[in-house]
Design an enzyme around this catalytic site. Sequence first.
Site, short mmCIF file in Angstrom:
data_model
loop_
_atom_site.label_atom_id
_atom_site.label_comp_id
_atom_site.label_asym_id
_atom_site.label_seq_id
_atom_site.Cartn_x
_atom_site.Cartn_y
_atom_site.Cartn_z
N ARG A 104 2.93 -31.73 12.71
CA ARG A 104 1.78 -30.84 12.72
C ARG A 104 1.99 -29.81 13.83
O ARG A 104 2.12 -30.18 15.00
CB ARG A 104 0.51 -31.64 12.97
CG ARG A 104 -0.70 -30.76 13.19
CD ARG A 104 -2.01 -31.53 13.42
NE ARG A 104 -3.04 -30.55 13.74
CZ ARG A 104 -3.77 -30.54 14.85
NH1 ARG A 104 -3.64 -31.50 15.75
NH2 ARG A 104 -4.64 -29.58 15.07
N HIS A 152 -5.08 -22.74 16.84
CA HIS A 152 -5.16 -23.74 17.92
C HIS A 152 -5.35 -22.96 19.23
O HIS A 152 -4.51 -22.99 20.12
CB HIS A 152 -3.90 -24.61 17.93
CG HIS A 152 -4.04 -25.91 18.67
ND1 HIS A 152 -3.74 -27.14 18.12
CD2 HIS A 152 -4.44 -26.18 19.94
CE1 HIS A 152 -3.94 -28.11 19.01
NE2 HIS A 152 -4.36 -27.54 20.13
N GLU A 200 -10.13 -28.31 16.81
CA GLU A 200 -11.18 -28.57 17.80
C GLU A 200 -12.03 -27.36 18.16
O GLU A 200 -12.04 -26.91 19.31
CB GLU A 200 -10.58 -29.15 19.09
CG GLU A 200 -9.93 -30.51 18.89
CD GLU A 200 -9.56 -31.20 20.21
OE1 GLU A 200 -9.91 -30.67 21.29
OE2 GLU A 200 -8.93 -32.26 20.15
N ASN A 332 -9.37 -35.74 15.95
CA ASN A 332 -8.63 -35.78 17.22
C ASN A 332 -9.41 -36.69 18.16
O ASN A 332 -10.56 -36.37 18.51
CB ASN A 332 -8.53 -34.39 17.85
CG ASN A 332 -7.66 -33.44 17.04
OD1 ASN A 332 -7.12 -33.81 16.00
ND2 ASN A 332 -7.53 -32.22 17.52
N TYR A 334 -9.44 -39.28 21.67
CA TYR A 334 -8.74 -39.60 22.93
C TYR A 334 -9.41 -40.68 23.76
O TYR A 334 -8.75 -41.38 24.51
CB TYR A 334 -8.61 -38.32 23.77
CG TYR A 334 -7.56 -37.37 23.23
CD1 TYR A 334 -6.24 -37.49 23.59
CD2 TYR A 334 -7.90 -36.37 22.32
CE1 TYR A 334 -5.26 -36.65 23.08
CE2 TYR A 334 -6.94 -35.53 21.79
CZ TYR A 334 -5.61 -35.67 22.18
OH TYR A 334 -4.65 -34.84 21.67
N GLU A 399 -4.71 -36.02 15.98
CA GLU A 399 -4.25 -36.15 17.37
C GLU A 399 -4.79 -37.44 17.96
O GLU A 399 -5.96 -37.77 17.78
CB GLU A 399 -4.78 -35.01 18.27
CG GLU A 399 -4.08 -33.70 18.09
CD GLU A 399 -4.62 -32.61 19.02
OE1 GLU A 399 -5.16 -32.94 20.11
OE2 GLU A 399 -4.51 -31.44 18.65
C1 PNW Z 1 -6.84 -31.65 22.59
N1 PNW Z 1 -11.93 -33.73 26.03
O1 PNW Z 1 -7.77 -31.13 23.49
C2 PNW Z 1 -6.07 -30.46 22.08
O2 PNW Z 1 -6.17 -30.28 20.70
C3 PNW Z 1 -4.66 -30.39 22.56
O3 PNW Z 1 -4.19 -29.07 22.47
C4 PNW Z 1 -4.55 -30.97 23.94
O4 PNW Z 1 -3.28 -30.80 24.51
C5 PNW Z 1 -4.89 -32.44 23.85
O5 PNW Z 1 -6.12 -32.66 23.19
C6 PNW Z 1 -4.91 -33.16 25.19
O6 PNW Z 1 -5.90 -32.63 26.03
C7 PNW Z 1 -8.77 -31.86 24.10
O7 PNW Z 1 -12.69 -33.08 26.74
C8 PNW Z 1 -9.61 -31.16 24.92
O8 PNW Z 1 -12.11 -34.97 25.92
C9 PNW Z 1 -10.66 -31.78 25.55
C10 PNW Z 1 -10.88 -33.11 25.37
C11 PNW Z 1 -10.03 -33.84 24.53
C12 PNW Z 1 -8.98 -33.20 23.90
#
Ligand code: PNW
Length: 498
Positions: A104, A152, A200, A332, A334, A399
């Site tokens: 991707r 992006h 995002e 996505n 995290y 992601e």
């Molecule tokens: C994503 N949060 O961003 C993006 O899609 C990527 O480009 C980035 O490198 C990756 O996650 C890691 O940060 C995020 O606030 C931005 O939790 C903010 C958050 C999570 C992901």
Amino acid sequence: MSWRGDNTTTKGASSVSTTPVFDQDTSNDIVAFPKGFLFGSATSSYQVEGAAHEDGRGMTVWDTFCYQGGHVLNNDTGDVACDHYHLFERDVQLMKQLGLQGYRFSIAWTRILPSGYYNKEQGVNQAGIDFYNRLIDTLIEHNIDPWITLFHWDLPQQLEDDVGGWLDPSGIVVDAFANYSRICFEAFGDRVQHWITLNEPWTVAVHGYNDGIKAPGRNSNGATETYIVAHNQLLAHAKAATIFKQEFSKTQGGFIGISNSADYRYPLDPNSPDDIQAAERAMLFQFGWFMDPVIFGDYPDVMRQRLGSRLPVFTPEQQEQLQGSCDFLGINTYSSALTTKPKKEPEWGGYWADMFVTTQNDPSWKKNSMGWAIVPDATRELLLWIRERYGNPLLYITENGTAEDDHDVETAQHDEIRRSFFEGHLRACAEAIDAGVRLAGYFAWSLMDNFEWEYGYQRRFGICYVDFETQVRTPKSSALWYSETIATNGGNIARKRQ
Ligand code: PNW
């Protein structure tokens, strides 16, 4: 089980099926993913390409934001990044060695249209088209399925200057995105089956216009700008998806979706109605804000209740375009948090005040180098929540990953925290699939260490280490482990934690 897309003929990397078959045997102790489940990895243009001023690429808001100074750690920029623009062939080799089935990546809008607009005089920048053609063809030669993200975050600077970028009230930015998307569908759609309009939009709206930590760095009027920016992005998504369906997918096949930020929220006290409501409100203010419109055609009720007239309104035609605009949903994810209702209404305005939730971490949760809690089980809960709210849509995790302090190649090659992060999250995915969730693929963020936005090169999310002096890539132990996961279809993941 019947899947949307059952009748597709697969083009491009044809060994990669777009039709997962869900006939799970859960009697085994080892995880098994459905046949056709796609394992890949992801990057984005500004974070990896470099070559920022080569071959006619126009300026973007991220170039400007970096050059302004003071916004990014060490004032790092994406000028060179991983030099993927020149080294993509080696990078595809690396993907092949790891056995990745999908890649991707995002297209830099200003490589295709340097000012952001299409007009007859300027035309299309052929060098940009050529670059992505070479990348796509190389991927397909190696049997790796190309997944394209159209946006992006690297918005053309000219659009920012002329109409205020995503704040534009006139519809010009929406039309510009739609025209740019059409050019991409036309140029690459004969080989590309999966399209993601936006990555995002939440992060662009909240970090770019409420918190001011990402380009274009605005934070003085978050209570209104944040929602306008979200609204325009949704309209841009809807227009591009409509063009795709009306002009392209019938003849050239393919699927379109959007990738949204989604972090599960647990109620702090599972027996407290206030905490349960706070968790739900947080999910709807992050994920529902962008997902409800593309599934149901409008924003979540709770947002309308809390924002009143500050929340923009869709016309009936726009609602119709939005509703059902996605063939699949990209997730996505995290991290996670415990939520509770704040003791009193905040005195200041803005997005976080509107959400009206206090978050905290469970003391048992470990944190990564971003300070984000590592909570694998939250991914299972998230997927189940999405199934309930949206009627079991087709999902891909576009992601998922973590940043650790791998500041030299030796340390990076023993990234046990990242390896176990992936193991835990993939186990959670398998558990959700066993429960009937239609999750059809997973992309690890990221293929390699890269420009991590406001953190520059100081936070490393790669499964491959990058030495930014020499541009040498070295797979970390997590990459080797993931490679084995792919080869054995989950055979190195025990169903229950040991
Ligand atoms: C994503 N949060 O961003 C993006 O899609 C990527 O480009 C980035 O490198 C990756 O996650 C890691 O940060 C995020 O606030 C931005 O939790 C903010 C958050 C999570 C992901």
